[in-house]
Design a protein around this motif. Structure first.
Motif, PDB file in Angstrom:
ATOM      1  N   GLU A   1       0.857  -1.185   0.000  1.00 45.49           N
ATOM      2  CA  GLU A   1       0.000   0.000   0.000  1.00 45.49           C
ATOM      3  C   GLU A   1       0.892   1.234   0.000  1.00 45.49           C
ATOM      4  OE1 GLU A   1      -2.085   0.761   3.673  1.00 45.49           O
ATOM      5  OE2 GLU A   1      -0.890  -0.806   4.666  1.00 45.49           O
TER       6      GLU A   1
ATOM      7  N   GLU B   1       5.302   2.623  -2.057  1.00 45.18           N
ATOM      8  CA  GLU B   1       4.370   1.486  -2.033  1.00 45.18           C
ATOM      9  C   GLU B   1       5.080   0.306  -1.370  1.00 45.18           C
ATOM     10  OE1 GLU B   1       1.481  -1.032  -5.114  1.00 45.18           O
ATOM     11  OE2 GLU B   1       2.882   0.494  -5.874  1.00 45.18           O
TER      12      GLU B   1
ATOM     13  N   PHE C   1       6.491   9.295  -0.025  1.00 43.59           N
ATOM     14  CA  PHE C   1       5.554   8.189  -0.157  1.00 43.59           C
ATOM     15  C   PHE C   1       6.194   7.035  -0.943  1.00 43.59           C
ATOM     16  CE2 PHE C   1       2.972  11.974   0.407  1.00 43.59           C
ATOM     17  CZ  PHE C   1       2.038  11.554   1.354  1.00 43.59           C
TER      18      PHE C   1
ATOM     19  N   SER D   1       8.310  -2.081   8.922  1.00 44.07           N
ATOM     20  CA  SER D   1       8.467  -1.770  10.342  1.00 44.07           C
ATOM     21  C   SER D   1       9.259  -2.871  11.041  1.00 44.07           C
ATOM     22  CB  SER D   1       7.087  -1.604  10.982  1.00 44.07           C
ATOM     23  OG  SER D   1       7.211  -1.336  12.366  1.00 44.07           O
TER      24      SER D   1
ATOM     25  N   LYS E   1       3.615  -2.250   4.938  1.00 47.17           N
ATOM     26  CA  LYS E   1       3.918  -1.399   6.081  1.00 47.17           C
ATOM     27  C   LYS E   1       4.450  -2.178   7.273  1.00 47.17           C
ATOM     28  CE  LYS E   1       1.647   2.153   8.896  1.00 47.17           C
ATOM     29  NZ  LYS E   1       0.388   2.890   9.133  1.00 47.17           N
TER      30      LYS E   1
ATOM     31  N   LEU F   1       6.099   6.364   9.118  1.00 52.28           N
ATOM     32  CA  LEU F   1       6.436   4.971   9.434  1.00 52.28           C
ATOM     33  C   LEU F   1       7.759   4.897  10.190  1.00 52.28           C
ATOM     34  CD1 LEU F   1       5.957   1.923   9.155  1.00 52.28           C
ATOM     35  CD2 LEU F   1       7.079   2.024   6.925  1.00 52.28           C
TER      36      LEU F   1
ATOM     37  N   CYS G   1       2.343   4.337   1.392  1.00 54.65           N
ATOM     38  CA  CYS G   1       2.531   4.701   2.798  1.00 54.65           C
ATOM     39  C   CYS G   1       3.456   5.916   2.888  1.00 54.65           C
ATOM     40  CB  CYS G   1       3.121   3.525   3.560  1.00 54.65           C
ATOM     41  SG  CYS G   1       3.560   3.871   5.258  1.00 54.65           S
ATOM     42  N   GLU G   2       3.191   6.790   3.884  1.00 53.33           N
ATOM     43  CA  GLU G   2       4.095   7.916   4.127  1.00 53.33           C
ATOM     44  C   GLU G   2       5.260   7.411   4.977  1.00 53.33           C
ATOM     45  OE1 GLU G   2       4.250  12.265   6.336  1.00 53.33           O
ATOM     46  OE2 GLU G   2       2.320  11.257   6.015  1.00 53.33           O
TER      47      GLU G   2
END
Length: 589
Positions: free
Chosen positions: A437, A475, A473, A482, A478, A444, A439-440
């Motif tokens: 997805e 893709e 940003f 992490s 996430k 994160l 994601c910023e």
């Protein structure tokens, strides 16, 4: 005369010339014989007429000589022929040539005439220098021979007429020969033209022009031959096309094979080689066709195996190791190529690069050994303290609490180890589904770092995130990214001494995002860097175990980053610290 047309024409001319010569000679001989027979018959008739005239005077030749000579002279004057009169005894009585009388009894024509027959002879007349035809007839009176009349004619005139006849016949025969040769050449051309056409077409076909066809359509043997040549060309073209397609397929298959293929002839020269072979044998860009196999093999094992196959005709299988420029394990399989009568005409060698499988086997062996080692420690601890408790330590509250705590920590460590193994197995097998997805990345990174700030502070370390003000940003999955950050920061916390610092940087390129985790820890020796992302590999094994690490964190990091089509890197200096970084594309294809 080398062509079929010249040979046929020459044969026609030879046959015509021989036929005309034979027929001409026979014709000339026949003309000469008929001419001489007619000439002899004329002389015989004239001699008989004269014999009838002088017959009454031959009864008493001595007293009648004036009459005999007068008649002979009259005939001589009118005909120009030599007249000689002989008595019944063969003695000459009168001769119009006025030459000395010859011995008549030795002449064959006189002998025949004295016996009542017509005699003739041809002989040379010395006075005239030419042959003379002599004819003698008997002079009879009733049954008795009263004498002989001989008539002689020089043959010079006859020979001249015969020569004229021969010349006329020769010219006629020459004209016939020329006309016959032209006709024969025309017919030879008609016969040779289709043969030459067939020869031309077959030569063109032999040179590769399979579209050529014979245009001769007659129903004779040459027409059948032309149709056969056309049919042969069609079938040959089809077969060549099939062979070309098969060759193209084979070349395509060989060229696209990951395994190397090399074909050598009976003498050991390379006939076929694909790019995989050139790459495996480290001959990129070098022309290998026509070279000896021991020049391109780069290995005594490969060359000796090919020689054995060519010598014995038996297949061989072997594994060799090429040490230069990098160590490569090659599995070789060679089989002979047999021709007629089972003779060996060459050999095919297939080369498989099994280096990866050997490394996998080695890694599997090491993995089993490492897993066994990692599992043995907590299991041994749990078992040992459980046995101690059963042996009586349960009665001591303080010892019981301490042992149960150790058992819990070891079982927790065992649980983490099993979970990490399962997680790594999922990622490697592709069963782990990544939910990508947009994601910023700023948020994160800051959120993940915030989770570990307290743990770093407990160890006397400073942990800080450095992210740009402008949002970045990308893709990504996430949770997985992490997890990568947590593993890298946790490792930095473990290997950084109290008072140290850990900084996390977020950077942006054109189409990629890079995250760097930089610490001031103990650093990693240069020789350990290549194996750092292997499973269960530890630089400081004692310290890693005390921290509760499983040795799988960096392996998980590498697989997650590669699943994002990214790259991971490490730079380190012993005593100064390490920098772990990973780079990810902004968009997944």
């Amino acid at each position: 005369m080398k062509g079929i047309r010249g040979r046929i024409t020459f044969t026609y001319m030879i046959l015509i010339v021989l036929t005309l010569i034979i027929s001409g000679v026979y014709t000339l001989q026949f003309i000469e014989r008929v001419y001489m027979d007619n000439l002899r018959k004329t002389l015989v008739d004239e001699a008989r007429i004269l014999a009838n005239w002088v017959s009454p005077y031959m009864v008493a030749p001595d007293s009648s000589m004036p009459y005999i000579s007068e008649l002979s002279s009259t005939v001589h004057s009118s005909t120009g022929k030599r007249i000689t009169v002989f008595s019944k005894n063969g003695e000459p009585l009168y001769d119009t040539s006025l030459r000395p009388f010859e011995d008549a009894r030795s002449k064959p024509e006189i002998e025949q005439a004295l016996h009542g027959q017509v005699g003739s002879d041809i002989r040379l007349d010395p006075s005239k220098g030419t042959n003379v035809l002599l004819v003698a007839v008997p002079v009879t009176g009733g049954p008795d021979v009263l004498g002989v009349i001989r008539v002689g004619l020089p043959l010079s005139g006859a020979y001249q007429e015969l020569r004229h006849a021969w010349g006329s016949v020769g010219i006629s025969l020459l004209a016939v020969a020329v006309i016959s040769s032209l006709v024969g050449a025309y017919f030879a051309l008609g016969i040779a033209r289709p043969i030459e056409e067939i020869t031309r077409v077959t030569r063109r076909i032999a040179s590769g022009a399979f579209h050529e066809r014979v245009r001769y359509r007659a129903q004779d043997e040459l027409g059948v031959l032309g149709e056969s040549v056309n049919l042969m060309a069609t079938r040959l073209s089809d077969q060549i096309e099939d062979l070309t397609q098969e060759k193209s397929k084979l070349e395509g298959i060989i060229a696209s094979m990951d395994s190397g293929v090399m074909v050598v002839d009976r003498s050991g020269r390379v006939l076929v080689v694909n790019r995989a072979t050139e790459s495996l044998l480290r001959h990129a860009g070098r022309k290998l066709l026509g070279q000896w196999h021991w020049e391109v093999g780069r290995s005594y094992g490969l060359s000796s195996m090919i020689d054995e196959v060519l010598l014995t005709g038996e297949p061989r299988r072997k594994e060799i190791v090429l040490t230069s420029p990098v160590e490569t394990n090659l599995e070789l399989f060679a089989t002979p190529i047999k021709g007629k009568n089972e003779s060996i005409v060459g050999a095919v060698v297939v080369l498989h690069d099994v280096s990866k499988w050997r490394r996998v086997e080695q890694m599997r062996t090491e993995f089993v050994a490492n897993v066994s080692h990692e599992l043995r420690t907590p299991i041994t601890a749990v078992r040992g303290f459980a046995e101690t408790l059963l042996d009586g330590a349960l009665e001591d509250p303080e010892m019981r609490k301490q042992f149960i705590k150790i058992i819990y920590e070891e079982s927790d460590r065992l649980s983490r180890l099993v979970n990490d193994l399962l997680e790594l197995s999922k990622i490697e097998s592709g069963h782990a589904v990544l939910q990508f997805e947009v994601c910023e990345m700023n948020n994160l990174v800051k959120t993940t770092v915030d989770k570990l700030v307290h743990q770093a502070g407990q160890n006397g370390l400073t942990l800080e995130a450095h992210v740009p003000e402008e949002p970045i940003f990308a893709e990504v999955a996430k949770d997985r990214i992490s997890q990568v950050l947590i593993n890298l920061i946790a490792n930095a916390i473990v290997y950084t001494s109290e008072g140290g610092r850990i900084d996390v940087y977020l950077e942006e390129a054109e189409d990629r995002v890079t995250v760097r985790v930089q610490d001031t820890g103990i650093g990693i020796p240069k020789e350990d860097l290549p194996r750092l992302f292997e499973r269960f590999y530890r630089v400081d094994k004692a310290r890693a175990r005390r921290s509760g690490g499983t040795g799988l964190g960096l392996a998980i990091v590498k697989h997650i980053v590669e699943a994002h089509e990214g790259t991971v890197d490490v730079q380190s200096t012993v005593g100064k610290g390490s920098t772990f970084s990973f780079s990810l594309p902004k968009r997944q294809l």
